[in-house]
Design a protein around this motif. Sequence first.
Motif, PDB file in Angstrom:
ATOM      1  N   SER A 124      51.656  -7.696 -22.564  1.00 17.01           N
ATOM      2  CA  SER A 124      50.468  -6.886 -22.330  1.00 17.01           C
ATOM      3  C   SER A 124      50.076  -6.973 -20.873  1.00 17.01           C
ATOM      4  O   SER A 124      50.509  -7.853 -20.141  1.00 17.01           O
ATOM      5  N   MET A 125      49.251  -6.058 -20.455  1.00 21.11           N
ATOM      6  CA  MET A 125      48.877  -5.975 -19.058  1.00 21.11           C
ATOM      7  C   MET A 125      47.888  -7.053 -18.648  1.00 21.11           C
ATOM      8  O   MET A 125      47.057  -7.484 -19.436  1.00 21.11           O
ATOM      9  N   LEU A 126      47.983  -7.430 -17.392  1.00 18.73           N
ATOM     10  CA  LEU A 126      46.931  -8.224 -16.791  1.00 18.73           C
ATOM     11  C   LEU A 126      45.664  -7.374 -16.739  1.00 18.73           C
ATOM     12  O   LEU A 126      45.746  -6.148 -16.582  1.00 18.73           O
ATOM     13  N   PRO A 127      44.486  -7.974 -16.855  1.00 17.25           N
ATOM     14  CA  PRO A 127      43.253  -7.185 -16.746  1.00 17.25           C
ATOM     15  C   PRO A 127      43.188  -6.385 -15.446  1.00 17.25           C
ATOM     16  O   PRO A 127      42.753  -5.224 -15.446  1.00 17.25           O
ATOM     17  N   SER A 128      43.630  -6.983 -14.347  1.00 21.68           N
ATOM     18  CA  SER A 128      43.600  -6.274 -13.063  1.00 21.68           C
ATOM     19  C   SER A 128      44.557  -5.085 -13.067  1.00 21.68           C
ATOM     20  O   SER A 128      44.240  -4.016 -12.535  1.00 21.68           O
ATOM     21  N   ALA A 129      45.740  -5.257 -13.693  1.00 21.07           N
ATOM     22  CA  ALA A 129      46.707  -4.155 -13.766  1.00 21.07           C
ATOM     23  C   ALA A 129      46.172  -3.031 -14.638  1.00 21.07           C
ATOM     24  O   ALA A 129      46.356  -1.846 -14.340  1.00 21.07           O
ATOM     25  N   GLN A 130      45.520  -3.383 -15.739  1.00 25.47           N
ATOM     26  CA  GLN A 130      44.958  -2.367 -16.631  1.00 25.47           C
ATOM     27  C   GLN A 130      43.850  -1.578 -15.924  1.00 25.47           C
ATOM     28  O   GLN A 130      43.802  -0.346 -16.024  1.00 25.47           O
TER      29      GLN A 130
END
Length: 229
Positions: free
Chosen positions: A92-98
């Motif tokens: 799953s994505m990092l929060p920053s990437a999302q």
Amino acid sequence: MQRVMLDGKDVVFLYPKTELDVVSAIKKHIERIQKTVRIPVVLVPEYLTYRQKEYLLREKIPFIVDGKQIYLLFMAVYLQERCDGERQNTESMLPSAQLLLLYYIYHGCGELLAGEAVDRLGFTPTSISRALRQLEEMGLIHTEKRGVQKVLLSEKNPEEMFATAKDYFRNPVKRVIYVPKAEMNEKLLISGYHALSEYSMLNSPTVIALVADSIAAWEGGILKTTAKF
């Protein structure tokens, strides 16, 4: 730069101090150095994404990534363990990437200066680099350097990008609590269907939804529930 001996052959190791430039620029730098030293020049970055590795192989640029990759065409050597970009797409994505990808989608995809995202989203240089790297590794975007600026690029439109990325998204809601309006002593951002109703013809729900990065101030709320979405 460092002069070394590889199996009796004199070569120069080139250690980048910053993130790798576009491969065309790297090739010009190496060619310029080779004209001066007249021996092979080997690029030695700290890491390579899958896309960067493919570009270097295509341009026949020798490189070594400690413990992962060795490509020395002048010695007929190509050893491969695993490059940094070859990860399972189930992560799953990092929060920053999302957050960055959603901003990119809302921007309309196409081209976006990374510096603009840093200013608008409040990212640090480290967090933006990590987010960009993960989105590239997932194959969702690619980047290129233009001068000192890094640009996000994609051929997908916003609908196609969202459809491709939605399985990687994380639910940002950690917990839900219900609190009487009288206890709300802080101005918070609206969220959920309540926020959507502000930007569309959707009727506002009976229960107002607000969002906070911490709910410690309302631990005495009437009802608490773990978010399950």
